[in-house]
Design a protein around this motif. Structure first.
Motif, PDB file in Angstrom:
ATOM      1  N   ALA A  77      -6.312   0.403  -9.014  1.00 30.93           N
ATOM      2  CA  ALA A  77      -5.565  -0.444  -8.077  1.00 30.93           C
ATOM      3  C   ALA A  77      -4.671  -1.420  -8.840  1.00 30.93           C
ATOM      4  CB  ALA A  77      -6.541  -1.194  -7.174  1.00 30.93           C
ATOM      5  N   ARG A  80      -1.759   0.604 -10.352  1.00 34.30           N
ATOM      6  CA  ARG A  80      -0.762   1.114  -9.402  1.00 34.30           C
ATOM      7  C   ARG A  80       0.072   0.000  -8.753  1.00 34.30           C
ATOM      8  NH1 ARG A  80      -5.095   4.654  -8.381  1.00 34.30           N
ATOM      9  NH2 ARG A  80      -5.732   3.420  -6.580  1.00 34.30           N
ATOM     10  N   HIS A 104       8.315  -2.119   3.279  1.00 39.73           N
ATOM     11  CA  HIS A 104       6.904  -1.871   3.560  1.00 39.73           C
ATOM     12  C   HIS A 104       6.155  -1.450   2.290  1.00 39.73           C
ATOM     13  CE1 HIS A 104       3.231  -0.470   5.301  1.00 39.73           C
ATOM     14  NE2 HIS A 104       3.499   0.805   5.094  1.00 39.73           N
ATOM     15  N   GLU A 107       5.615  -4.309  -0.031  1.00 40.05           N
ATOM     16  CA  GLU A 107       4.499  -5.149   0.432  1.00 40.05           C
ATOM     17  C   GLU A 107       3.163  -4.526   0.060  1.00 40.05           C
ATOM     18  OE1 GLU A 107       6.428  -6.629   4.545  1.00 40.05           O
ATOM     19  OE2 GLU A 107       4.259  -6.583   4.519  1.00 40.05           O
ATOM     20  N   VAL A 108       3.054  -3.215   0.283  1.00 36.18           N
ATOM     21  CA  VAL A 108       1.793  -2.540  -0.045  1.00 36.18           C
ATOM     22  C   VAL A 108       1.522  -2.630  -1.553  1.00 36.18           C
ATOM     23  CG1 VAL A 108       0.581  -0.321  -0.014  1.00 36.18           C
ATOM     24  CG2 VAL A 108       1.948  -1.002   1.941  1.00 36.18           C
ATOM     25  N   ARG A 109       2.583  -2.680  -2.352  1.00 37.31           N
ATOM     26  CA  ARG A 109       2.401  -2.811  -3.804  1.00 37.31           C
ATOM     27  C   ARG A 109       2.207  -4.269  -4.224  1.00 37.31           C
ATOM     28  NH1 ARG A 109       6.262   1.782  -4.230  1.00 37.31           N
ATOM     29  NH2 ARG A 109       5.008   3.526  -4.929  1.00 37.31           N
ATOM     30  N   GLY A 110       2.096  -5.178  -3.256  1.00 36.20           N
ATOM     31  CA  GLY A 110       1.662  -6.532  -3.595  1.00 36.20           C
ATOM     32  C   GLY A 110       2.703  -7.617  -3.478  1.00 36.20           C
TER      33      GLY A 110
ATOM     34  N   GLN B  20       2.298 -14.069  -7.892  1.00 37.77           N
ATOM     35  CA  GLN B  20       1.005 -13.398  -7.788  1.00 37.77           C
ATOM     36  C   GLN B  20       1.133 -12.216  -6.834  1.00 37.77           C
ATOM     37  OE1 GLN B  20      -1.753 -14.599  -9.450  1.00 37.77           O
ATOM     38  NE2 GLN B  20      -3.030 -12.913  -8.735  1.00 37.77           N
ATOM     39  N   ARG B  21       0.663 -11.048  -7.263  1.00 35.47           N
ATOM     40  CA  ARG B  21       0.639  -9.883  -6.370  1.00 35.47           C
ATOM     41  C   ARG B  21      -0.611  -9.947  -5.498  1.00 35.47           C
ATOM     42  NH1 ARG B  21       4.228  -5.679  -8.379  1.00 35.47           N
ATOM     43  NH2 ARG B  21       5.146  -6.429 -10.301  1.00 35.47           N
ATOM     44  N   SER B  22      -0.477  -9.409  -4.299  1.00 37.30           N
ATOM     45  CA  SER B  22      -1.569  -9.588  -3.328  1.00 37.30           C
ATOM     46  C   SER B  22      -2.702  -8.592  -3.500  1.00 37.30           C
ATOM     47  CB  SER B  22      -1.012  -9.506  -1.901  1.00 37.30           C
ATOM     48  OG  SER B  22      -0.347  -8.284  -1.709  1.00 37.30           O
ATOM     49  N   GLY B  23      -2.552  -7.600  -4.358  1.00 40.87           N
ATOM     50  CA  GLY B  23      -3.654  -6.689  -4.687  1.00 40.87           C
ATOM     51  C   GLY B  23      -4.085  -5.801  -3.533  1.00 40.87           C
ATOM     52  N   VAL B  24      -5.340  -5.362  -3.609  1.00 33.17           N
ATOM     53  CA  VAL B  24      -5.847  -4.408  -2.619  1.00 33.17           C
ATOM     54  C   VAL B  24      -5.882  -5.039  -1.223  1.00 33.17           C
ATOM     55  CG1 VAL B  24      -7.800  -2.962  -1.972  1.00 33.17           C
ATOM     56  CG2 VAL B  24      -7.193  -3.220  -4.379  1.00 33.17           C
ATOM     57  N   ALA B  27      -2.538  -5.008   0.251  1.00 34.30           N
ATOM     58  CA  ALA B  27      -2.141  -3.635   0.603  1.00 34.30           C
ATOM     59  C   ALA B  27      -2.790  -3.209   1.912  1.00 34.30           C
ATOM     60  CB  ALA B  27      -2.531  -2.680  -0.527  1.00 34.30           C
ATOM     61  N   SER B  30      -1.148  -5.119   4.783  1.00 36.00           N
ATOM     62  CA  SER B  30       0.193  -4.616   5.074  1.00 36.00           C
ATOM     63  C   SER B  30       0.137  -3.279   5.798  1.00 36.00           C
ATOM     64  CB  SER B  30       0.969  -4.469   3.760  1.00 36.00           C
ATOM     65  OG  SER B  30       2.235  -3.927   3.997  1.00 36.00           O
ATOM     66  N   LEU B  31      -0.742  -2.402   5.326  1.00 35.95           N
ATOM     67  CA  LEU B  31      -0.872  -1.099   5.981  1.00 35.95           C
ATOM     68  C   LEU B  31      -1.399  -1.256   7.404  1.00 35.95           C
ATOM     69  CD1 LEU B  31      -0.790   1.988   5.924  1.00 35.95           C
ATOM     70  CD2 LEU B  31      -3.072   1.963   4.893  1.00 35.95           C
ATOM     71  N   THR B 125      -0.091   3.532  -4.599  1.00 35.58           N
ATOM     72  CA  THR B 125      -0.089   2.058  -4.575  1.00 35.58           C
ATOM     73  C   THR B 125      -1.526   1.581  -4.834  1.00 35.58           C
ATOM     74  OG1 THR B 125      -0.648   1.848  -2.240  1.00 35.58           O
ATOM     75  CG2 THR B 125       1.674   2.229  -2.755  1.00 35.58           C
ATOM     76  N   PRO B 126      -1.777   0.288  -4.770  1.00 38.15           N
ATOM     77  CA  PRO B 126      -3.165  -0.163  -4.977  1.00 38.15           C
ATOM     78  C   PRO B 126      -4.168   0.425  -3.984  1.00 38.15           C
ATOM     79  CG  PRO B 126      -1.667  -1.998  -5.250  1.00 38.15           C
ATOM     80  CD  PRO B 126      -0.835  -0.847  -4.763  1.00 38.15           C
ATOM     81  N   LEU B 127      -3.708   1.053  -2.923  1.00 42.73           N
ATOM     82  CA  LEU B 127      -4.643   1.653  -1.963  1.00 42.73           C
ATOM     83  C   LEU B 127      -5.324   2.874  -2.568  1.00 42.73           C
ATOM     84  CD1 LEU B 127      -2.381   1.585   1.214  1.00 42.73           C
ATOM     85  CD2 LEU B 127      -4.460   0.258   0.897  1.00 42.73           C
ATOM     86  N   THR B 128      -6.589   3.038  -2.218  1.00 40.72           N
ATOM     87  CA  THR B 128      -7.304   4.267  -2.553  1.00 40.72           C
ATOM     88  C   THR B 128      -7.600   4.995  -1.241  1.00 40.72           C
ATOM     89  OG1 THR B 128      -9.442   3.196  -2.345  1.00 40.72           O
ATOM     90  CG2 THR B 128      -8.417   3.171  -4.535  1.00 40.72           C
TER      91      THR B 128
END
Lengths: 314, 289
Positions: A77, A80, A104, A107-110, B20-24, B27, B30-31, B125-128
């Protein structure tokens, strides 16, 4: 620019992937460095499998891989979130505007929402779709869709971008533009790029490094300028005409008689001449052509191409 | 930079992101937000908004009617004529909305991603697969809970303001808890069944047919087995349409439509439907590239 040439972007050691009886990757030992790297090989060579392992989407059967210093499986995670990916598949949500699509995925990538919106817009401008950014993806041409794929891959400010066949379906002009964009992403924005392709010519044009796979085996890796380019000898191409039948065989035999090495493709009028100093080669070619009555179509320094690496591996 | 007269278009170039990235978590959020907007038709063409709008109208109609009656007639009317439904029965009055949602709207949550190639992008993406699935289940259950839960909450508040609600704060809180728990669990079971059927295809129409067949096909088969074949009424546990409603009744301590089935069997049946559906969804998702 943030390329750090001291750090390997991808390091694989003894990496193998086996599906049933099929060995998709066979004990790969390789290092990918900063810049644009071409992952080349025919369809089924293992390029997409390698990319999926690099992204942490598959576990290798044996061996290890590190990407940007991270373990793709255990730190997938985290990895990616700083890797952009442009898939080979050219299917999108048709009704969605390009800007919404890129936003979108950013956003999903942070990316925070407001940042994602502005970065999506910027990324679409950078790939030349600024005026088209509110158009629905379903109304876009293949070339525009490929650009959207590139925009979504770079919008979240990745350190590494993986592009699977990014010129697939493009005409020659669109292909040139796409390759120029990829080069720009690396040169101007400092993002490392690995692109997979089965088109060796386009990899030779824009890549700094190459990883060549053939049926899962590593054929070659390293700096492109060290793997291909001028080598000792010349390539001679004779004019093919009805009144010159048999001239290629005569020229090749005459040159070989001087003690030089000649390799000739029997289906063409081309031959490589090597195995001596420059003067000796030039004299031998001149004399052989003059004595046989052949005419020279082209004479150039001998070059090693990527396809030569694959042929040598056969 | 380009300029014409006093106007300027600034080339912003490419900017680094140092924040700072928002991480899992980001993600998943957002999804979920994107999925919720998609199934409700928000940000999509008008034709995608029609079904969700009709479903919400149908779902809220009974509660709004009861709230209106409570406001205009007051609790004395209810007390005199004893016409108010139990809290556990209100969700059943929205059965048409629930069936429409699980057959027409919910399949979009999974089907679109497979059809449009978004699944492979999400997995880059960070999603699994696990966090992707959690996000989807959370969203579909959450949106369905709006249909199952909110009307009953409106009903509770209407009766409370008409002085006809549960007696005392403790009872009121107990009722509220039962409404929330039963609504969420029933929504979860319905959502998982719908998603399991949807996971079998990339076409929304096929998914809708599959959900309809599972819901009404099994209802019919079980009905024929019991009514014509004289089979045990315990076979009702195979009825995926009524078991979640039965679960709501049992959480409220009522016996529901099928009092002959033990409460343990009702819980097990719903658990079985939920876990079986989850297993099917996961199996299909694991095979997706």
């Amino acid at each position: 620019m943030r390329h750090d040439v001291r750090v390997a972007v991808i390091v694989a050691s003894e990496l193998s992937m086996v599906f049933g009886n099929h060995r998709a990757l066979d004990a790969l030992d390789l290092e990918v460095h900063s810049g644009v790297t071409g992952l080349v090989g025919a369809n089924g060579a293992g390029k997409t499998t390698f990319m999926s392992i690099v992204l942490g989407l598959r576990a290798a059967t044996t061996g290890t891989v590190q990407v940007l210093g991270l373990d793709p499986l255990r730190q997938g995670a985290e990895l990616r979130s700083v890797v952009g990916y442009g898939p080979e598949r050219n299917v999108f949500p048709d009704e969605m505007p390009a800007s919404d699509f890129v936003k979108h995925l950013a956003e999903v990538r942070g990316m925070p929402r407001s940042e994602a919106r502005s970065r999506a817009s910027d990324a679409l401008w950078l790939v030349g779709l600024g005026e088209e950014r509110f158009r629905a993806l379903g109304t876009m041409s293949t070339g525009q869709r490929q650009r959207v794929k590139l925009a979504q891959a770079i919008a979240a400010d990745p350190s590494l971008v993986l592009l699977d066949e990014p010129t697939d379906g493009l005409d020659p002009v669109q292909r040139d533009e796409m390759l120029a964009l990829i080069r720009q992403i690396s040169n101007d924005y400092g993002i490392d790029v690995m692109l997979s392709s089965h088109l060796l010519e386009e990899v030779e044009r824009i890549c700094d490094h190459v990883v060549a796979l053939d049926a899962g085996r590593l054929v070659a890796q390293g700096r492109l300028d060290q793997l291909v380019g001028d080598v000792e000898g010349v390539t001679l191409e004779l004019v093919d005409a009805p009144d010159l039948a048999g001239s290629a065989e005569a020229v090749a035999a005459a040159i070989a008689a001087t003690g030089l090495e000649v390799t000739r493709d029997p289906d063409t009028m081309r031959m490589d001449v090597f195995g001596g100093d420059t003067d000796a080669i030039a004299d031998a070619v001149r004399d052989a052509v003059a004595d046989s009555g052949a005419r020279i179509g082209r004479l150039e320094n001998r070059r090693r191409r990527l396809e030569d690496l694959f042929e040598a591996a056969q | 930079m380009t300029a014409s007269g006093e106007s300027q278009i600034l080339d912003r170039g490419y900017r680094r992101f140092e924040g700072q990235r928002s991480g899992v978590g980001g993600a998943v959020r957002s999804l979920s937000w994107h999925t919720a907007r998609g199934v409700l038709g928000l940000g999509r063409k008008a034709r995608y908004k029609i079904a969700p709008a009709i479903i919400i109208a149908i779902a809220f109609l009974p509660a709004v009617i009861w709230a209106g009656l409570a406001a205009f007639l007051g609790g004395e009317f209810f007390a005199e004529f004893d016409v108010t439904p139990e809290y556990s029965e209100l969700a059943q009055q929205s059965i048409a909305a629930i069936v429409l949602f699980v057959t027409l709207v919910a399949p979009d949550a999974l089907v679109r991603d497979r059809r449009d190639g978004m699944l492979s992008l999400y997995l880059s993406t960070p999603l699994t697969r696990v966090t992707y699935l959690i996000s989807k289940i959370f969203t579909v259950t959450g949106v369905l809970a709006i249909i199952v839960l909110i009307p009953t909450l409106i009903y509770l508040l209407a009766l409370t303001f008409a002085s006809f609600g549960p007696d005392g704060f403790g009872n009121w809180m107990l009722t509220l808890g039962r409404i929330v728990l039963s609504g969420v669990l029933a929504s979860l079971v319905f959502a998982l069944i719908s998603m399991a059927c949807s996971s079998l295809t990339d076409r929304r129409a096929f998914a809708s047919v599959a959900v309809f067949l599972v819901m009404f096909g099994l209802l019919t088969v079980v009905g024929v087995m019991i009514e014509v074949g004289d089979a045990s009424t315990n076979w009702r546990v195979l009825d995926p349409l009524n078991m979640p409603f039965e679960l709501i009744s049992r959480i409220f301590g009522a016996r529901g439509e099928y009092p002959e089935i033990s409460t343990a069997s009702v819980y097990l049946a719903n658990g079985g439907w939920a876990s079986g559906s989850l297993g099917l969804i996961w199996w299909r998702l694991r095979g997706a590239s």
